[in-house]
Motif scaffolding. Structure first.
Motif, PDB file in Angstrom:
ATOM      1  N   LYS A 152       0.767  -1.246   0.000  1.00 57.21           N
ATOM      2  CA  LYS A 152       0.000   0.000   0.000  1.00 57.21           C
ATOM      3  C   LYS A 152       0.799   1.298   0.000  1.00 57.21           C
ATOM      4  CE  LYS A 152      -4.046   0.775   2.114  1.00 57.21           C
ATOM      5  NZ  LYS A 152      -5.103   0.737   3.150  1.00 57.21           N
ATOM      6  N   TYR A 153       2.058   1.228   0.373  1.00 57.03           N
ATOM      7  CA  TYR A 153       2.821   2.471   0.529  1.00 57.03           C
ATOM      8  C   TYR A 153       4.077   2.445  -0.341  1.00 57.03           C
ATOM      9  CZ  TYR A 153      -0.333   2.805   4.510  1.00 57.03           C
ATOM     10  OH  TYR A 153      -1.459   2.842   5.285  1.00 57.03           O
ATOM     11  N   HIS A 154       3.867   2.328  -1.637  1.00 50.52           N
ATOM     12  CA  HIS A 154       5.001   2.121  -2.547  1.00 50.52           C
ATOM     13  C   HIS A 154       6.041   3.235  -2.498  1.00 50.52           C
ATOM     14  CE1 HIS A 154       2.581  -0.901  -5.206  1.00 50.52           C
ATOM     15  NE2 HIS A 154       2.620  -1.228  -3.935  1.00 50.52           N
ATOM     16  N   SER A 155       5.607   4.452  -2.207  1.00 55.44           N
ATOM     17  CA  SER A 155       6.587   5.540  -2.227  1.00 55.44           C
ATOM     18  C   SER A 155       7.541   5.443  -1.037  1.00 55.44           C
ATOM     19  CB  SER A 155       5.892   6.903  -2.253  1.00 55.44           C
ATOM     20  OG  SER A 155       5.365   7.207  -0.982  1.00 55.44           O
ATOM     21  N   LEU A 156       7.236   4.592  -0.075  1.00 54.46           N
ATOM     22  CA  LEU A 156       8.117   4.475   1.099  1.00 54.46           C
ATOM     23  C   LEU A 156       9.154   3.355   0.945  1.00 54.46           C
ATOM     24  CD1 LEU A 156       5.476   5.025   3.938  1.00 54.46           C
ATOM     25  CD2 LEU A 156       7.122   6.666   3.028  1.00 54.46           C
ATOM     26  N   LEU A 355      -3.498  -3.976  -5.511  1.00 56.43           N
ATOM     27  CA  LEU A 355      -4.563  -3.015  -5.214  1.00 56.43           C
ATOM     28  C   LEU A 355      -4.919  -2.132  -6.421  1.00 56.43           C
ATOM     29  CD1 LEU A 355      -3.726  -1.873  -1.577  1.00 56.43           C
ATOM     30  CD2 LEU A 355      -5.314  -3.641  -2.349  1.00 56.43           C
ATOM     31  N   ARG A 356      -4.055  -2.146  -7.409  1.00 55.59           N
ATOM     32  CA  ARG A 356      -4.296  -1.396  -8.625  1.00 55.59           C
ATOM     33  C   ARG A 356      -5.524  -1.924  -9.366  1.00 55.59           C
ATOM     34  NH1 ARG A 356       1.158  -1.325 -12.211  1.00 55.59           N
ATOM     35  NH2 ARG A 356       0.407   0.355 -13.476  1.00 55.59           N
ATOM     36  N   LEU A 357      -6.352  -1.019  -9.870  1.00 58.79           N
ATOM     37  CA  LEU A 357      -7.564  -1.474 -10.567  1.00 58.79           C
ATOM     38  C   LEU A 357      -7.236  -2.125 -11.897  1.00 58.79           C
ATOM     39  CD1 LEU A 357      -9.978   1.510  -9.889  1.00 58.79           C
ATOM     40  CD2 LEU A 357      -9.991  -0.744  -8.805  1.00 58.79           C
ATOM     41  N   PHE A 361      -3.775   2.532 -17.456  1.00 63.08           N
ATOM     42  CA  PHE A 361      -4.318   3.679 -16.739  1.00 63.08           C
ATOM     43  C   PHE A 361      -5.717   4.062 -17.236  1.00 63.08           C
ATOM     44  CE2 PHE A 361      -4.558   8.409 -16.237  1.00 63.08           C
ATOM     45  CZ  PHE A 361      -4.780   8.401 -14.880  1.00 63.08           C
ATOM     46  N   MET A 362      -5.911   4.014 -18.569  1.00 69.84           N
ATOM     47  CA  MET A 362      -7.215   4.387 -19.108  1.00 69.84           C
ATOM     48  C   MET A 362      -8.305   3.424 -18.637  1.00 69.84           C
ATOM     49  SD  MET A 362      -6.754   7.175 -20.540  1.00 69.84           S
ATOM     50  CE  MET A 362      -8.331   7.429 -21.339  1.00 69.84           C
ATOM     51  N   ALA A 364      -8.152   1.674 -15.907  1.00 75.03           N
ATOM     52  CA  ALA A 364      -8.304   1.924 -14.467  1.00 75.03           C
ATOM     53  C   ALA A 364      -9.224   3.123 -14.233  1.00 75.03           C
ATOM     54  CB  ALA A 364      -6.938   2.148 -13.835  1.00 75.03           C
ATOM     55  N   LEU A 365      -9.032   4.174 -15.027  1.00 75.89           N
ATOM     56  CA  LEU A 365      -9.889   5.360 -14.907  1.00 75.89           C
ATOM     57  C   LEU A 365     -11.353   4.997 -15.143  1.00 75.89           C
ATOM     58  CD1 LEU A 365      -8.461   8.529 -16.734  1.00 75.89           C
ATOM     59  CD2 LEU A 365      -9.128   8.317 -14.360  1.00 75.89           C
ATOM     60  N   MET A 368     -12.686   3.042 -12.243  1.00 75.90           N
ATOM     61  CA  MET A 368     -12.929   3.906 -11.092  1.00 75.90           C
ATOM     62  C   MET A 368     -14.215   4.685 -11.291  1.00 75.90           C
ATOM     63  SD  MET A 368     -11.834   4.721  -8.127  1.00 75.90           S
ATOM     64  CE  MET A 368     -10.105   4.640  -7.703  1.00 75.90           C
ATOM     65  N   SER A 369     -14.474   5.130 -12.508  1.00 78.18           N
ATOM     66  CA  SER A 369     -15.702   5.899 -12.691  1.00 78.18           C
ATOM     67  C   SER A 369     -16.929   4.983 -12.628  1.00 78.18           C
ATOM     68  CB  SER A 369     -15.604   6.793 -13.930  1.00 78.18           C
ATOM     69  OG  SER A 369     -16.217   6.265 -15.016  1.00 78.18           O
ATOM     70  N   GLU A 396     -16.155  -2.316  -6.010  1.00 74.86           N
ATOM     71  CA  GLU A 396     -14.976  -2.780  -6.768  1.00 74.86           C
ATOM     72  C   GLU A 396     -15.152  -4.220  -7.216  1.00 74.86           C
ATOM     73  OE1 GLU A 396     -11.235  -2.131  -4.755  1.00 74.86           O
ATOM     74  OE2 GLU A 396     -11.720  -0.020  -4.388  1.00 74.86           O
TER      75      GLU A 396
END
Ligand code: ATP
Ligand code: SF4
Ligand code: SF4
Ligand code: MG
Lengths: 419, 141
Positions: A152-156, A355-357, A361-362, A364-365, A368-369, A396
């Motif tokens: 969940k915290y990839h930037s860390l 956790l990625r949808l 990216f398109m 996933a967008l 999400m909508s 989801e």
């Protein structure tokens, strides 16, 4: 990692499970659903924290570990008891008794994991001095926390302390020493961790941070405890002595690891929710002035591990008591004659993208909508009746095609509220 | 709703310190789910958080509107607070008008606006004294 490749951390006893949703609500990563009246664990999201085991009143959730009998498959058997294991016994005045006792129940040798903890503290101080890891440096000793960050915290991930867990350090040392001492082949030597938690079972069996697993089995603290207890009173003259100082044993409790780095600017948090709050603050750069962050998924630290017997607060007090008679530390990188590299991760654990949808990216967008659109039809009660922990998780699942919206039994509530 | 993106609107409560940051937290979690690079997620979350907190501390709350499109994350933070008289001065690192009790809470280092500039790809501030402030942030994907 795919579902098949993931080792199981906790399992379900289908007959005992009542589908009561208690575990599903408790799971910090949303890894559980209740489908057809039974809890189902999605292992790719599970971090092995054991919270679901703790919360299940029907005892349907079980932590996975190896049976004690597997030690018989090896000629030379080495036990690696976790620091918290020593806090499980009443009126224990001599730590050596546990070592002697373990030898009576079948082990040829015992190496305390707290030795590895002292070595890890020494290595951590050097890594901090090197300055090669982004500050605040985050401890990786609790595998549930490490898995949580990878999930969940990839930037860390750039803040992660790149050192082997204390148990991996002692596993490596113990096997090397035993080969020298006995002349046996590596595969004849069985190295077994006595674990406080399913997270460690998983980490050691999958080999988190190492090329291949360094132990041959992971035993439950509770199971070993009940084998050991009746033996303890049979020990007459105990000549065994613990090879660890108080800094090593202190790792049993929250704050113990951080104390070992000998710096003031640290945070030590325990309990999965508290840890998640700290991780959030780290992500938002709010703890930039810190040198070190110790996080333990269990309340109280490893003494709170779900495979332990004793109440964590009592265990903590026992460790404190035992530590009074010990010197500060008995182990250092020099004393074992190794270089710093020996203690570092052999491979960097990979982030988990589950956790990625969607990879695209398109797409996933779009998903999400669609999820947001479904959310508008749901009552927002997070009641769990549909078998998902929140309305959002349910939405989801619908978008993923796993379930149908008709499972929501309380949609009318929303329709009424909107009138 | 736009067909090629996601649209969010948040009311940012000026009374409640404890809940400050929930809008940026929601956006952060959404961006993670969308699978954007960790650095982009973090830049966006920090820039938006600083703007959100500024509305709470300096303007008694406001609104946050976020659009996630295939190419960028666009954030509009709007309040009807006291406004900023000298924007250039406010942008300076270390400049803050935060009162002592706010500083005690760990805010008021005067770093918010400069960090918003640093972490975003485009930033625009419009402000009128005693009317309010509007901050636009854009983070490219
Ligand atoms: N939305 C706003 N409405 C009115 N004034 C603002 C607003 N945002 C910023 N300011 C003014 O600009 C100054 C600088 O803002 P900045 O965010 O850089 O620092 P700070 O909020 O004071 O401290 P920090 O962000 O480091 O906690 C503020 O002290 C305040 O005077
Ligand atoms: S062990 Fe923890 S993460 Fe895994 S299913 Fe249970 S509560 Fe969830
Ligand atoms: S705190 Fe200790 S016992 Fe609990 S999950 Fe982490 S490593 Fe295991
Ligand atoms: Mg600010």
């Amino acid at each position: 990692m795919s579902q098949e490749k993931r080792l199981h951390t906790v399992t379900l006893d289908q007959d005992k499970c009542k589908g009561c949703v208690a575990c599903m609500r408790r799971c910090p990563t949303g890894a559980i659903r209740v489908r057809d009246g039974k809890a189902k664990i999605y292992y790719d999201k599970c971090i092995g924290c054991g919270e679901c085991v703790r919360v299940c009143h029907h005892h349907a959730k079980k932590a996975v570990y190896d049976s004690f009998d597997i030690i018989k498959n090896y000629k030379y058997k080495i036990a690696l008891p976790a620091p918290s294991f020593f806090g499980q016994f009443n009126n224990l005045e001599n730590l050596g008794l546990i070592i002697a006792g373990l030898k009576r129940i079948g082990f040829d040798e015992v190496m305390e994991v707290s030795i590895g903890a002292e070595l890890s503290s020494d290595a951590t101080r050097r890594v901090l001095k090197e300055g090669t890891i982004k500050k605040p440096v985050i401890s990786t000793a609790c595998p549930a926390i490490l898995q949580l960050i990878l999930l969940k915290y990839h930037s860390l991930t750039e803040n992660l302390l790149n050192l082997l867990a204390p148990v991996d350090i002692v596993a490596k040392l113990a096997r090397e020493n035993a080969i020298k001492k006995t002349g046996l082949k590596a595969e004849d030597i069985g190295v077994f961790f006595i674990s406080p938690c399913p997270a460690k079972v998983f980490a050691l069996k999958s080999g988190l941070g190492v090329e291949k697993p360094l132990v041959d089995g992971v035993l439950a603290a509770s199971e070993v405890y009940f084998k050991l207890l009746p033996e303890l009173k049979n020990i007459k003259d105990c000549t065994e002595v613990a090879s660890t100082g108080l800094l090593g044993f202190a790792w049993a409790c929250s704050g113990g690891e951080a104390a070992g780095i000998m710096k003031d600017k640290y945070i030590a948090a325990d309990g999965i929710e508290n840890c998640m709050n700290v991780l959030k603050e780290l992500e938002d750069n709010k703890l930039d002035h810190m040198d070190f962050v110790e996080l333990n998924a269990c309340i109280g630290g490893c003494v709170g591990g779900v495979l332990n017997i004793e109440n964590p607060f009592v265990a903590r007090s026992k460790i404190r008591e035992l530590n009074k008679s010990l010197p500060l530390s008995k182990n250092s990188i020099e004393s074992v004659g190794k270089e710093l590299d020996y203690f570092k991760w052999e491979t960097n654990p990979e982030t988990n993208d589950v956790l990625r949808l969607d990879e695209d990216f398109m797409v996933a967008l779009k998903k999400m909508s669609d999820i947001d659109a479904i959310m508008k039809q749901l009552p927002g009660l997070d009641c769990g009746n549909c078998g998902a922990p929140t309305c959002r998780a349910f939405a989801e699942d619908i978008v993923d095609g796993a379930v149908d919206i008709s499972l929501c039994t309380r949609k009318e509530t929303n329709e009424n509220n909107n009138k | 709703m736009q067909s090629d993106g996601l649209h969010f609107e948040f009311a940012v409560d000026g009374e409640n310190f404890a809940s400050a940051g929930t809008a940026s937290e929601t956006i952060k979690n959404t961006l993670k789910k969308l699978g954007l690079p960790p650095a982009t997620v973090r830049r966006t979350a920090i820039a938006m958080y600083e703007g959100e907190i500024n509305m709470v501390i300096h303007a008694g709350g406001g609104t946050a509107v976020v659009d996630i499109t295939p190419t960028a994350i666009e954030i509009e933070l709007k309040d009807e607070g006291p406004g900023i008289a000298d924007i250039e001065l406010a942008m300076r690192e270390g400049y803050s008008t935060a009162p002592e009790e706010i500083r005690m809470l760990g805010f008021g280092a005067g770093m918010g606006l400069s960090n918003m500039k640093k972490y975003s790809d485009e930033m625009k501030i419009e402000s009128e004294v005693s009317k309010g402030t509007r901050v636009l942030l854009k983070i490219n994907i």
